[in-house]
Each structure stands twice: as C-alpha cells, then as structure tokens.
Write an enzyme that holds these catalytic residues in place. Structure first.
Site, PDB file in Angstrom:
ATOM      1  N   TYR A  55     -35.742 -29.995  17.732  1.00  0.00           N
ATOM      2  CA  TYR A  55     -36.275 -28.886  16.955  1.00  0.00           C
ATOM      3  C   TYR A  55     -37.194 -28.088  17.852  1.00  0.00           C
ATOM      4  O   TYR A  55     -36.934 -27.942  19.045  1.00  0.00           O
ATOM      5  CB  TYR A  55     -36.943 -29.409  15.675  1.00  0.00           C
ATOM      6  N   LYS A 110     -11.389 -35.196   0.025  1.00  0.00           N
ATOM      7  CA  LYS A 110     -10.689 -34.477   1.093  1.00  0.00           C
ATOM      8  C   LYS A 110     -11.505 -34.518   2.383  1.00  0.00           C
ATOM      9  O   LYS A 110     -10.958 -34.714   3.481  1.00  0.00           O
ATOM     10  CB  LYS A 110     -10.475 -33.026   0.671  1.00  0.00           C
TER      11      LYS A 110
END
Length: 406
Positions: A55, A110
């Site tokens: 970060y 999926k």
C-alpha cells in the site's frame, strides 16, 4: 494481536427467527452457508515494510507508472488474469427469471469452476437491471478492472445484442457461455461421434430443438465446422424462410441453415436425420427418434429431464449424450469455458473468435484419443488434460488470427 477471523459457515443461527436452519437437513444449504468463495491475498503483509510496498507509499509508484503507460496495468495488477461473471438473473439454469440476488449461488459456482478447472480468477456480478442499454453501459464502466467478461444466464434474444455491443466497445474478450460454451462442447462430442462411425461432419444432417441462445450458437458453429446440413426448430416448428413470425435472430438463422428446405414440425425434420441436438426442454416422441437414420446420434441436453430419455435413445441411436452427470457423455460447459478464457487471457486476446472456439472444440475432442467409444465421445470435466489442451489451442488460434497482444 491480530483480530480473530470468523468463518461465516460456522454460524449455526436459525435462518428465520424460531425456524430450524435449512442446512440442518439439506447438504446443499450447508455447503452454501457463507458463500462458496472469498478474496485471498497473493502477497504477505507481515510488517511495516510489507505494508509500505503493498500500500502507501509503494503503491503510488505503480499507479504513476500505469498512468503514464496504461498497458502496464496488465503486468502490475490482477486485470489480465481475472474475469467478470455477469448476469441479470433472467435465465438462470432451468429456473428462469429469478432475479439477480437468487442468481448469486450460480454465479459463485461459475466463479469457482473457473478457478478449479482453468486456474482463472473470476468475480460474480449480478446486475439489478434488465434493459439492454443499462447492462451494456454498466459492464463497459466495470471493464477496466477485468481481463474478460463471461456473460451468464441472460435471456434470449437480448443476450445476442448485449454480447455484440459489448464486444464492439471493449478490447477484452466477451463470451456468452450459454451460447458458445455449449456449442464448443457439442461440436467436440459430434466430431468424435462421427469419427467413431467412420463419417465426416460434412456427411451429417442435424436437427436442433431450441432456437434460443444455445440452439442458435450451436447451429452457427456446426455450419462453421462444415456440417452437411442443420435445421433448427422452435415451438412452432422448423425455422425456415417462409415463416412470417420469425424474430430478427431467427430470420438470420433461417438464412444459413436448412439447405434442404424442410418445413413442418420438429418430428417431421427428424425423419432420416443423422443427429438430434436438444437444448429446449420438452419431450421428443419415441416414434420421432425411431424415424432417424440408422446409426444416428442423440444429444438430449435439457436438464434435469432430457428431451429423449437415454433408455429410449439407446434403442435407436449409436451414440447418446445428455447434460447430466449420471449418464455417460455429459455435454458440460465446464469442459470449455475455463480453458477458453485461460488461453485468451494468456495471450491478452482482444476477443474470442470463431477460430478460437473451433480450436477449443478440436482440442477437447482430441483428448479422448484412442479411447473413443460409444459411451466415451467426450472427456470428463475431471480429466486433468482438458484445460491445458484447450488453453494451448485457444492461445495458438488467437495468435494465428491476429487478436493476441503477446
């Protein structure tokens, strides 16, 4: 001290106040509690040095580089290896229009199939809109985060226009699996059935029951692959140019199918046909199946009830396939879409072409090899050779067709 991570699956509270949890008597609910997937970091954050790289301030250097050279986003973010699985919940499995929230278990499923069978990360996105313009605009605005878009369970005929318009506006692959995944696996099975019988696809006449997303895509792919002839039937009979009730999509289908000029019902078309492909539901009479040519193939793929039960089909057909896992020769889309996207993402393809789909079907058929038999014209989804074979074939085809960026 690090905060304790609570697994939501362990929550045994009741689903409704005073009611027994659904997962106490149904294992499907037990498996789904808390969802079937989660986000997982690929880099450790063990100390302040790791934090400063993952970060701020380290991340700012990466952002600046991408702003200056946008193509670097594919190397320094997850974009080039992640797919959006997008639905509006209007055509979910055999359940129909159940809405976006009820579609989420299927979209999660999926996504984990993408990961399990193709090594591709995927994010389920259920949209609370059904208007074509709204869906297209929403996906276009989401697209910068993804390397590909898999459209799922969107009802016909809207699905055709949505896919076309998205592919026109985006430079990443857009693939409607209900259409093209089904077509790829069907073609692979048909190639092997023909090989088993000593025939070429060009010698076969096929009849498709169903003029929705899957039926139209299968017809297109069979024509592209050189089928002798194919007729498509909807609820009113064979789709032919002399009908006055055809939608624009069906008029297009009539323009490239049914060279024999057959009219009438599905049963009329099946007389003497070599192949039946069912993607419609409903029931085909035994007498119609009996009227097919000797050594015919019956691919009855409706779930959970095939258009022709295998026991009936086996009386007359040389090869029988269904969409069910409890019978041999399951026509299952999971054989196609993970490898197709893995190959397309590997070369950073701008689109998935007809040639890439044909290559996927040929690679899938080739996995069967010398083990070809009447009850084995298509491999199992758990055959570890499937995804690598399809991935390599699709990547090579993308390069050959000039849609690969690396």
């Amino acid at each position: 001290m690090a905060a304790e991570i609570v697994n939501p699956r362990s929550d045994s509270s009741t689903d409704q106040e005073g009611a027994e949890p659904l997962d106490s008597f149904d294992p499907a609910f037990a498996l789904h509690r808390g969802g079937k997937m989660a986000v997982q970091a690929t880099v450790p954050i063990r100390d302040k040095e790791d934090l400063s790289l993952a970060y701020t301030p380290g991340v700012a250097r990466v952002c600046t580089a991408i702003a200056e050279q946008p193509e670097l986003v594919n190397d320094y973010t997850w974009k080039s290896s992640v797919v959006a699985v997008v639905t509006d919940g209007t055509a979910v499995l055999g359940l129909g229009d159940i809405g976006p929230q009820a579609s989420l278990p299927v979209m999660e499923g999926k996504a984990i199939l993408f990961k399990q069978f193709g090594g591709v990360d995927a994010v389920p996105i259920a949209l609370d809109c059904t208007d074509v313009d709204d869906i297209v605009e929403t996906v276009v605005r989401l697209a910068p985060s993804f390397g590909g878009v898999n459209l799922e369970d969107i009802s016909a005929p809207r699905c055709f226009e949505i896919e076309r318009r998205l592919q026109e506006r985006l430079d990443i692959p857009v693939f409607h699996d209900d259409q093209h995944g089904t077509a790829v696996v069907t073609l692979a099975a048909l190639r092997n059935a023909a090989r088993l019988s000593g025939r070429e696809i060009g010698q076969l006449r096929a009849v498709i029951s169903g003029a929705g997303a899957a039926g139209v895509a299968i017809a297109r792919m069979l024509v592209e692959a050189g089928i002798g002839d194919v007729a498509v039937a909807d609820r009113k009979g064979v789709v032919s140019g002399d009908r006055q009730d055809l939608t624009p999509v069906k008029r297009e289908v009539a323009s490239f199918t049914n060279k024999a000029g057959i009219s009438g019902s599905l049963e009329d078309a099946l007389a003497g046909a070599d192949v039946f492909i069912g993607v419609s539901g409903g029931t085909v009479s035994e007498s119609a199946v009996a009227s097919m040519a000797e050594g015919a193939f019956v691919f009855a793929m409706a779930n959970p009830n095939p258009e022709v039960h295998p026991e009936v089909a086996h009386k007359y057909a040389a090869v029988v396939a269904t969409g069910r896992s409890d019978f041999p020769n399951q026509i299952n889309n999971v054989l196609a879409f993970p490898g197709i996207f893995a190959g397309a993402l590997q070369v950073r393809a701008t689109r998935i072409t007809e040639g890439m789909k044909i290559a996927a079907a040929e690679a899938l058929a080739a996995v069967v090899g010398d083990d070809l038999a009447a009850d084995y014209v298509i491999p199992s989804p758990f055959d570890e050779r499937v995804a690598p074979a399809v991935t390599a074939a699709v990547a090579a085809a993308a390069r050959a067709e000039g849609v690969a960026r690396r």
